[in-house]
Design a protein around this motif. Structure first.
Motif, PDB file in Angstrom:
ATOM      1  N   SER A  94      57.755 120.053 -19.779  1.00 24.31           N
ATOM      2  CA  SER A  94      59.010 119.425 -20.195  1.00 24.31           C
ATOM      3  C   SER A  94      58.764 118.435 -21.319  1.00 24.31           C
ATOM      4  O   SER A  94      59.557 118.328 -22.258  1.00 24.31           O
ATOM      5  CB  SER A  94      59.661 118.712 -19.014  1.00 24.31           C
ATOM      6  OG  SER A  94      59.807 119.589 -17.936  1.00 24.31           O
ATOM      7  N   GLU A 143      66.181 121.127 -13.394  1.00 24.43           N
ATOM      8  CA  GLU A 143      65.357 120.419 -12.421  1.00 24.43           C
ATOM      9  C   GLU A 143      65.630 118.934 -12.401  1.00 24.43           C
ATOM     10  O   GLU A 143      65.538 118.302 -11.365  1.00 24.43           O
ATOM     11  CB  GLU A 143      63.882 120.636 -12.752  1.00 24.43           C
ATOM     12  CG  GLU A 143      63.543 122.087 -12.936  1.00 24.43           C
ATOM     13  CD  GLU A 143      62.079 122.367 -12.741  1.00 24.43           C
ATOM     14  OE1 GLU A 143      61.277 121.534 -13.182  1.00 24.43           O
ATOM     15  OE2 GLU A 143      61.777 123.409 -12.147  1.00 24.43           O
ATOM     16  N   GLU A 144      65.912 118.388 -13.574  1.00 24.70           N
ATOM     17  CA  GLU A 144      66.108 116.946 -13.654  1.00 24.70           C
ATOM     18  C   GLU A 144      67.538 116.660 -14.082  1.00 24.70           C
ATOM     19  O   GLU A 144      68.185 117.484 -14.719  1.00 24.70           O
ATOM     20  CB  GLU A 144      65.131 116.354 -14.691  1.00 24.70           C
ATOM     21  CG  GLU A 144      63.692 116.511 -14.296  1.00 24.70           C
ATOM     22  CD  GLU A 144      62.748 116.319 -15.460  1.00 24.70           C
ATOM     23  OE1 GLU A 144      62.071 115.292 -15.502  1.00 24.70           O
ATOM     24  OE2 GLU A 144      62.703 117.193 -16.342  1.00 24.70           O
ATOM     25  N   ASP A 176      64.851 124.907 -18.715  1.00 25.69           N
ATOM     26  CA  ASP A 176      63.770 124.286 -17.930  1.00 25.69           C
ATOM     27  C   ASP A 176      64.236 124.147 -16.479  1.00 25.69           C
ATOM     28  O   ASP A 176      64.949 123.228 -16.146  1.00 25.69           O
ATOM     29  CB  ASP A 176      63.464 122.919 -18.554  1.00 25.69           C
ATOM     30  CG  ASP A 176      62.242 122.258 -17.945  1.00 25.69           C
ATOM     31  OD1 ASP A 176      61.635 122.854 -17.056  1.00 25.69           O
ATOM     32  OD2 ASP A 176      61.914 121.132 -18.374  1.00 25.69           O
TER      33      ASP A 176
HETATM   34 MG    MG Z   1      59.350 119.822 -15.988  1.00 26.45          MG
END
Ligand code: MG
Ligand code: TYD
Length: 465
Positions: A105, A128-129, A175
């Protein structure tokens, strides 16, 4: 119509079964099968009522024709551009794999920020974030000012619809692909069917829109890109991001690349401000070398087009076990077994009662057979207690007969060694002309017996206690 029963899909390799079983026959993984709904037929598939395909007729072309060289978008990060083969190709799809926390990332955010600053539209979708987390990281790296379009989304249809708005992005980062799900696929997110379905939809978007797409993929313990092994053949390039937890540097390696070489590596160092490029990897790998110890030899290797010097460390010690141990980090196990067998058969070394440990310093993974000679020198040095001359580099392939065979690009290896202050090179006797050898003293060996004799002559006399 054929009856559709439940389908069991191996989550490691994507093999399909109609009955559940404990072990996947295709890849040998245990307990990896899970029940999934069968993938829906490709939307837009055309079959007439009588079951015969009725397709559109298209014109065929010849090999010779006008095709412009793929225009590339340079990320402006030299080490990344080197691995992609000179920049991202519009309309191409790249899969980048690596262990969690290795810096995927981080690297991609840096590339996005650099491209966005150059005036191109860049979209970064994180599954994911949260956007807050991504923003915080960007801030810490000093990239917050860069006009990257950011989103935290996981539904592929929503993402593609959003990307269709406004000007066409030059680069889209997803991602990660494991977090994506498509409403057209009846499986849980993260399953092979979902990953494949989502990837297909996104790849179709990239090919039709001309945007470059980067998919992030997680890697399992054994180094496979989990689930997305099924994606690997759908994408144009597969890059892996590697590194040892204990070391700050990271290596980006191309495993497959339809638009560039596959043997180039990019070297980065993880700092408090993100990843920084390492333009002279040899200096990094040789940074803290213990010159006064036996069992260490510097290998003059080649990664892609770039020479890389790295220290090979060996430890040969009497075993306390019935079966001696052989452990390797950074090199092939089978290759070590071969070198050991050659040293025993042709070099007269007795290793049957010794444990053997081999380590490539710094966490680099060496794939070249050219490392044979350095490995052999390190092993003989450790066994005999002779310290190898610290200002020497080694390269050469060892044949089963014990002969030391020439390897490619010797001049580049010698030049790099000379640049870093080495004074001599131990190398194969045959081979192409090496010019002036970069000013190094060249010591050529034709057979491992010569190498063993040479090192043994340096060994301290071991008088019986
Ligand atoms: Mg990552
Ligand atoms: P990340 O890019 O989130 O990894 P991945 O996406 O591959 O899972 O990187 C996370 C690690 O990198 C984390 O352990 C902290 C470290 N890091 C730094 O050391 N410096 C930095 O500037 C950043 C952004 C991360």
């Amino acid at each position: 119509m054929a009856k559709r029963g439940p389908t069991y899909i191996c989550q490691a390799c994507g093999a399909v079964y109609h009955r559940w079983q404990g072990k996947c026959d295709a890849c040998g993984t245990w307990s990896s099968l899970s029940e999934e709904a069968q993938a829906a037929p490709v939307p837009g598939g055309r079959t007439s009522s009588n079951g015969k395909a009725r397709g559109r007729v298209f014109a065929l072309e010849t090999l010779k024709g006008d095709t412009q060289d793929a225009p590339r978008i340079k990320a402006g990060i030299g080490e990344l551009d080197r691995v992609t083969g000179g920049g991202f190709v519009p309309g191409s799809v790249l899969l980048i794999g690596g262990n969690p926390g290795i810096g995927k990332s981080t690297l991609l955010m840096q590339a996005c920020a650099a491209l966005a600053l150059s005036g191109r539209r860049v979209v970064y979708v994180s599954g994911e974030e949260s956007t807050g987390q991504v923003r915080l990281r960007a801030e810490r790296m000093g990239l917050a000012e860069s006009p990257v379009d950011l989103a935290a989304e996981t539904n592929v249809e929503d993402i593609i619809a959003t990307l269709g708005q406004g000007s066409r992005p030059a680069l889209v980062v997803i991602d990660s692909i494991q977090t994506m799900w498509s409403g057209e696929v009846e499986s849980a997110p993260g399953t092979v069917t979902q990953v494949r379905g989502s990837a297909q939809a996104l790849i179709r978007y990239a090919k039709t829109s001309g945007a470059c797409l980067i998919l992030v993929g997680h890697v399992t313990k054994d180094g496979q890109i989990a689930g997305p092994r099924v994606v690997e053949h759908m994408v144009d390039a597969v890059l892996s991001f590697e590194g040892e937890g204990a070391h700050a540097f990271r290596i980006l390696r191309a495993q497959k690349n339809r638009f560039g070489p596959t043997d180039e590596i990019g070297v980065f160092e993880m700092t408090g401000m993100g990843l920084s490029e390492v333009t002279n990897p040899s200096a990094l790998f040789l940074a803290d070398r213990d010159q006064a110890a036996p069992g260490a030899a510097v290998f003059a290797g080649i990664e892609g087009t770039r020479p890389v010097l790295v220290e090979i460390q060996a430890l040969v010690a009497p075993t306390s076990l019935g079966t001696p141990r052989r452990a390797v980090v950074g090199w092939e196990n089978s290759r070590l077994a071969m070198v050991l067998a050659v040293l025993e058969t042709h070099g007269g070394l007795k290793l049957g009662q010794h444990d053997v440990y081999l380590n490539v310093a710094g966490g680099l993974r060496v794939n070249e057979p050219a490392a044979d000679l350095a490995v052999a020198a390190a092993l003989v040095s450790s066994l005999s207690g002779a310290i190898l001359p610290p200002e020497s580099v080694y390269f050469g392939e060892i044949a089963l007969s014990g002969a030391i065979r020439p390897v490619s690009v010797a001049p580049a290896r010698l030049r790099e060694a000379s640049k870093l202050g080495f004074e001599s090179a131990l190398m194969p006797s045959g081979g192409a002309d090496t010019g002036d050898g970069g000013g190094l003293m060249l010591r050529r060996f034709g057979h491992v017996t010569e190498l063993v004799a040479d090192i043994a002559a340096r060994a301290p006399r071991r008088d019986v206690k």
